[in-house]
Design a protein around this motif. Structure first.
Motif, short mmCIF file in Angstrom:
data_model
loop_
_atom_site.label_atom_id
_atom_site.label_comp_id
_atom_site.label_asym_id
_atom_site.label_seq_id
_atom_site.Cartn_x
_atom_site.Cartn_y
_atom_site.Cartn_z
N ARG A 273 81.18 -25.77 -40.44
CA ARG A 273 80.19 -26.45 -41.23
C ARG A 273 80.78 -27.78 -41.96
O ARG A 273 80.22 -28.95 -42.15
CB ARG A 273 79.27 -25.53 -42.02
CG ARG A 273 78.34 -24.55 -41.01
CD ARG A 273 77.39 -25.72 -40.31
NE ARG A 273 76.71 -24.87 -39.37
CZ ARG A 273 75.44 -24.48 -39.25
NH1 ARG A 273 74.41 -25.14 -40.06
NH2 ARG A 273 74.65 -23.98 -38.03
N TRP A 274 81.91 -27.33 -42.60
CA TRP A 274 82.51 -28.29 -43.72
C TRP A 274 83.81 -28.79 -43.39
O TRP A 274 84.53 -29.33 -44.22
CB TRP A 274 82.27 -27.68 -45.17
CG TRP A 274 80.77 -27.36 -45.17
CD1 TRP A 274 79.69 -27.64 -45.15
CD2 TRP A 274 80.62 -25.76 -45.71
NE1 TRP A 274 78.55 -27.04 -45.45
CE2 TRP A 274 79.08 -25.92 -45.49
CE3 TRP A 274 81.02 -24.62 -46.25
CZ2 TRP A 274 78.48 -24.62 -46.06
CZ3 TRP A 274 80.42 -23.54 -46.31
CH2 TRP A 274 79.14 -23.45 -46.35
N TRP B 182 86.23 -26.96 -44.03
CA TRP B 182 87.23 -26.38 -44.89
C TRP B 182 87.82 -25.09 -44.52
O TRP B 182 86.81 -24.18 -43.72
CB TRP B 182 86.30 -25.99 -45.92
CG TRP B 182 86.93 -25.29 -47.18
CD1 TRP B 182 88.36 -25.34 -47.64
CD2 TRP B 182 86.13 -24.37 -48.17
NE1 TRP B 182 88.43 -24.25 -48.75
CE2 TRP B 182 87.25 -23.75 -48.91
CE3 TRP B 182 84.91 -23.88 -48.02
CZ2 TRP B 182 86.83 -22.77 -49.90
CZ3 TRP B 182 84.41 -23.08 -49.18
CH2 TRP B 182 85.65 -22.51 -49.97
N GLU C 108 75.17 -34.34 -47.45
CA GLU C 108 76.41 -33.38 -47.03
C GLU C 108 76.94 -32.47 -48.14
O GLU C 108 76.95 -32.84 -49.24
CB GLU C 108 77.34 -34.18 -46.35
CG GLU C 108 78.46 -34.87 -47.19
CD GLU C 108 79.71 -35.50 -46.76
OE1 GLU C 108 80.26 -34.92 -45.57
OE2 GLU C 108 80.23 -36.51 -47.38
N HIS C 109 77.48 -31.39 -47.89
CA HIS C 109 78.13 -30.46 -48.86
C HIS C 109 79.76 -30.81 -48.74
O HIS C 109 80.11 -30.85 -47.50
CB HIS C 109 77.92 -28.88 -48.47
CG HIS C 109 78.76 -28.21 -49.47
ND1 HIS C 109 78.36 -28.25 -50.73
CD2 HIS C 109 79.70 -27.20 -49.21
CE1 HIS C 109 79.45 -27.48 -51.21
NE2 HIS C 109 79.98 -26.58 -50.55
N VAL C 110 80.13 -30.95 -49.86
CA VAL C 110 81.54 -31.29 -50.15
C VAL C 110 81.94 -30.14 -50.98
O VAL C 110 81.92 -30.26 -52.28
CB VAL C 110 82.13 -32.46 -50.86
CG1 VAL C 110 83.36 -32.66 -50.96
CG2 VAL C 110 81.32 -33.74 -49.86
#
Length: 385
Positions: free
Chosen positions: A83-84, A86, A214-216
């Protein structure tokens, strides 16, 4: 044209929701429409229900198992990568009961015995945790008149310069509903790093960032000298707050060992680990359907608020399913209490700290019909006051 995930979200009736005994509906008096605490009005995702039934069938009701045999760290790491972008190390992920308990554990085990900075308005338990760990709480208020919340970096810098050594970051932010940008988080990192402060990043709402944003992860902006821990859980995004299984994502094995060695029995539940693993691995389509529903509800809610509550200021909702309304223009003192008494609608009006006065939080994880009822009841309460 059908929605991409049509049919995955099942709306429960009022009677079904009250029958669950869960706090959102069970605590509401008859005739009161609850739109406060962060529980969804949807049936549980099928992969999670199946995993829980299987766990009960085999008798998985003992104390929470060791982290390394649950499969949760690996499932979370895969989800974060997908998703990110990460890639947290599963070996550095420690399980806990919930994010509030995990926050207290991390402050106690990894943070200096110094004041803790909490930007406000804030999720109310975050204002209580520092005292329980023997630390002094320092609040730094967002500007309540700003349309989009931003951290007061100068004030945070002053508090860290004065001796605070821990900063609680809520990202995405609850109750503001902000998904902070990479530039905003990088600027916050620079302030924290300048003072060697530990950043505790609550990212429990990260899967609920809405279209256009967006998620950071804070971990992706942290530098080599940064001190930080990420706290999260699947419970908010997959609507299962009663099954206890939060995740503490540390930056190294030594910190993970210290958090894991905190003198408590495992506080994550066996059922919580089964449900969480299923959510991260098999619940992604259901999550996408929830985000689609929340996005539609935020648009409907915003339209209705503009039409029927002209003096309300609604902050743009970028993440979470919790709308943040500024009702100060009505001059009601406690708009939430008035809403409950006159409109028979329960919106969240707890103490949010400085900058939260005159605001309420409204839960939009429900049916479109209830969204309209909420606005109608608020209008009845506030417009006639």
């Amino acid at each position: 044209m059908a929605e991409p995930h049509e049919g995955l979200i099942v709306d429960r009736t009022d009677e079904q929701l009250r029958a669950t005994g869960a706090i959102k509906w069970a605590a509401a008096p008859p005739g009161v429409l609850p739109a406060w605490v962060a529980e969804m009005d949807f049936a549980v995702a099928e992969p999670i229900a199946r995993a829980l039934h299987e766990a009960v069938d085999v008798g998985r009701l003992g104390y929470g198992p060791p982290d390394e045999v649950t499969g949760v760290p690996e499932a979370l790491a895969d989800f974060a990568a997908d998703r990110w972008g990460w890639h947290p190390d599963p070996a550095h992920i420690v399980l806990a009961g919930d994010v509030v308990e995990a926050l207290a554990r991390v402050i106690t085990t990894l943070c200096e015995d110094a004041p803790v900075v909490v930007p406000t308005p804030a999720y109310p338990p975050f204002l209580e945790v520092p005292a329980h760990t023997g630390r002094r709480l320092v609040t730094v208020a967002h500007d309540p008149d700003a349309l989009r919340a931003t951290h007061d970096l100068e004030a945070i810098d002053r508090e860290l310069a004065a001796g605070a050594r821990t900063l609680v970051l809520c990202s995405p932010h609850n109750p503001w509903g902000r998904a902070f940008t990479r530039e905003e988080l990088t600027a916050l990192r620079d302030v924290a790093d300048r003072h060697g402060a530990m950043v505790l990043s609550d990212e429990i709402h990260a899967p609920l960032v809405l279209p256009g944003h967006e998620h950071v992860p804070y971990a992706t902006v942290a530098g080599p000298e940064s001190r930080y821990v990420t706290l999260t859980s699947a419970t908010k995004s997959w609507n299962m707050p009663g099954v206890k299984c939060a995740q503490v994502i540390c930056t190294n094995a030594a910190d993970a060992d210290r958090v894991r060695a905190f003198p408590l029995h495992p506080t994550q539940s066996s059922l919580g680990t089964a449900a969480t693993r299923a959510a991260y691995r098999d619940g992604r389509d259901w999550l996408d359907a929830v985000v689609e529903r929340i996005d539609a509800n935020r648009q409907l809610f915003g339209k209705l608020v503009a039409e029927r509550l002209p003096r309300v200021r609604m902050r743009p909702l970028e993440a979470t399913y919790l709308a943040w309304l500024d009702a100060r223009a009505y001059g009601l003192g406690s708009p939430g209490a008035v809403a409950l008494e006159r409109g028979r609608v329960w919106v969240d009006h707890r103490e949010w700290g400085p900058g939260g006065e005159g605001h309420v939080r409204v839960n939009l994880a429900t049916s479109p019909e209830r969204v309209e009822q909420v606005v109608d009841r608020l209008a009845l309460a506030w417009e006639s006051a």
